[in-house]
Design an enzyme around this catalytic site. Structure first.
Site, mmCIF file in Angstrom:
data_model
loop_
_atom_site.group_PDB
_atom_site.id
_atom_site.type_symbol
_atom_site.label_atom_id
_atom_site.label_comp_id
_atom_site.label_asym_id
_atom_site.label_seq_id
_atom_site.Cartn_x
_atom_site.Cartn_y
_atom_site.Cartn_z
ATOM 1 N N SER A 1 2.215 -1.538 3.707
ATOM 2 C CA SER A 1 3.358 -2.154 4.356
ATOM 3 C C SER A 1 3.361 -3.668 4.162
ATOM 4 C CB SER A 1 3.351 -1.758 5.838
ATOM 5 O OG SER A 1 4.572 -2.061 6.455
ATOM 6 N N ASP B 1 9.446 7.771 2.413
ATOM 7 C CA ASP B 1 9.494 6.470 3.083
ATOM 8 C C ASP B 1 10.899 5.892 2.983
ATOM 9 O OD1 ASP B 1 9.067 3.979 4.148
ATOM 10 O OD2 ASP B 1 7.580 3.345 2.678
ATOM 11 N N HIS C 1 5.535 6.376 4.808
ATOM 12 C CA HIS C 1 5.133 4.977 4.685
ATOM 13 C C HIS C 1 3.626 4.811 4.851
ATOM 14 C CE1 HIS C 1 6.050 0.680 4.755
ATOM 15 N NE2 HIS C 1 5.338 0.542 5.850
#
Length: 521
Positions: A215, A418, A488
């Protein structure tokens, strides 16, 4: 206020460019509100007798590190021995009056191949704790949302390498001190100061150092790695490789809005938008110039860069071209529990045990954290005061290039489920980066199948897929991969795939389509 005109939505002007951190400000909170548990009385003090694995025979136990020993049998509500580990605070400099300190939890590995290495894990944010990765993704203990309690993690990275989970920058989690940085360069410098103190305390000089995370760590990792490279000191900063999943690397309009409509089309049965809304997205995709942008720049090999920076669709008086927001608002009507990190999630929202657990005073005492801290999974403090992170993404200014070229061992990948940072946005960003003398991937980097070994499962609380789970490719020191059913947080949703990535980064395997078993089977 600058006005974004629809037909000029792709003006090549950095004045319209948003900062990468804006990518994470668009998400509406959908989690149930949970109380901070601060009034749990501490249990009896942790016994002073050390855990038998953190004994005098441990290479990590010495006069400097004895203060950090965690009793692996005395952590509240963990019904098993987690083994040897060390946790606590270390300063970010060698100044005698230094008050700024980062908090870490270090897990030595029993793997005989790990004796000359150590791996750092970062979560993102900016401002989120790496304890999330530890207990939900790849640490030796798991307590995932919606489950009853802790279980052992069969796919812990600790099975492969020595892992240290570090809360950073200052202002996050159990860290101490007042945030005073404005960009990623200063973040890297502060972390380098902490790291030298960590290496010295545990006597890990000259070990190979790997960094991995996800991230917003797409900024953290390259900038910290670049700070290590700049030290020109392999005694403390012997960088050997990095692996980043689902990263923000550059402009968030490229990584979110430009590629959004084709992403929704790919997963149309999940989004289930009606024909009129789908047509609206298609029309915006064309009118905003996104369709032409993809056709021109998401090619192999790419045209000569640098690519123009798309205009910020939210910078003007309306957000006509903010396709990510438009689709997000629509899907929340159809699925009010929609999860931007994993698009196949539906109601109900699952209980998240993390915040209450790390606010328990007995837990804080057991892991050598400052007792009484109001711990947050993602801090509400500004960790880059007063105006937020001022750095460009590492793909935009040469930082990522320097990291790649330093050791030709960079792994970057995305989970296909994601929504917050879909795969083609990462590919578009990489096609605008030059490394080892050539720009971007010269051929499509998903031409090989990603294989996860078949294996026997022994823990129903820690399961992983097997077989062909995605695709990958590799050019000039960069490995790119996509995992079909990952979101994610890839180690959470696809632990076997993430385990394989770390095996490749560490050199335990030579390719992601390598047949056979895990290196630890």
């Amino acid at each position: 206020m600058k006005r974004v005109i629809l037909s000029l939505c792709l003006l090549a002007s950095t004045a319209f460019s948003k900062h990468p951190s804006d990518a994470f400000k668009r998400v509406k909170s959908r989690e149930p509100t949970l109380p901070m548990i601060q009034n749990v009385k501490p249990r009896a003090p942790v016994p002073q007798t050390l855990h038998n694995r953190a004994s005098g025979s441990s290479p990590y136990l010495n006069n400097n590190t004895e203060q950090f020993v965690v009793n692996g049998t005395a952590i509240p509500d963990i019904p098993f021995d987690i083994g040897e580990s060390y946790a606590g605070l270390l300063p970010i400099s060698d100044q005698a009056n230094e008050t700024r300190k980062l908090w870490f939890w270090f897990f030595p590995s029993q793997n005989p191949n790990a004796t000359d290495e150590i791996t750092i894990w970062f979560n993102g944010g900016p401002g989120c704790s790496s304890l999330t990765g530890l207990i939900k993704e790849n640490g030796p203990i798991l307590w995932q949302a919606g489950t009853q309690g802790f279980t052992k993690n069969a796919y812990s990275f600790v099975n492969l390498t020595n892992m240290v989970y570090v809360e950073q920058p200052i202002g996050v989690g159990f860290t101490q001190g007042t945030p005073n940085i404005s960009d990623e360069v200063e973040l890297g410098q502060q972390f380098a100061g902490f790291w030298k103190n960590f290496i010295s305390a545990f006597q890990l000089e000259q070990r190979k150092v790997y960094i991995t995370g996800e991230s917003y760590a797409g900024l953290y990792i390259p900038y910290v790695a670049d700070a290590f490279i700049s030290q020109n000191d392999n005694v403390y900063y012997n960088l050997a490789g990095v692996a980043i999943n689902d990263p923000i690397l550059g402009d968030d309009t490229v990584q979110q809005d430009v590629i959004l409509s084709p992403y929704v089309d790919y997963w149309d049965k999940i989004f289930n938008f009606n024909e009129s809304f789908t047509e609206r997205l298609h029309n915006l995709h064309s009118a905003c110039g996104y369709e032409d942008y993809i056709a021109k720049y998401l090619t192999y090999p790419p045209p000569a860069g640098p690519f123009p920076v798309p205009a910020d669709p939210e910078a003007g008086r309306n957000n006509t071209c903010a396709t990510w927001d438009i689709a997000y608002d629509a899907i929340l009507e159809l699925n009010p529990c929609f999860n931007v990190y994993h698009i196949t999630d539906y109601c109900p929202l699952l209980y998240n045990p993390e915040v209450p657990y790390f606010n328990r005073l007995d837990v804080q005492a057991a892991i050598n954290a400052p007792v009484g801290t109001v711990w947050q999974q993602c801090t509400d403090k500004e960790v880059f005061p007063p105006r937020g992170d001022q750095s460009l993404g590492p793909a935009q200014n040469g930082v990522l290039q320097r990291v790649i070229e330093h050791n030709n061992n960079t792994l970057i990948g995305v989970g296909n489920l994601d929504y917050i940072l879909p795969p083609n946005g990462t590919l578009l960003t990489l096609q605008n980066v030059t490394w080892n003398g050539v720009q971007g991937f010269q051929s499509y980097p998903n031409d090989r199948k990603f294989f996860v070994p078949y294996h026997t499962e022994y823990n129903q609380g820690s399961l992983a897929a097997a077989g062909y789970v995605g695709t990958w490719g590799q050019e000039r020191g960069v490995t790119y991969y996509q995992v079909q059913y990952a979101g994610h947080q890839q180690p959470q949703y696809a632990p076997g795939s993430s385990y394989r990535i770390i095996e490749l980064m560490l050199g335990r395997i030579s390719a992601l389509d390598q047949p056979g078993s895990f290196s630890t089977q």
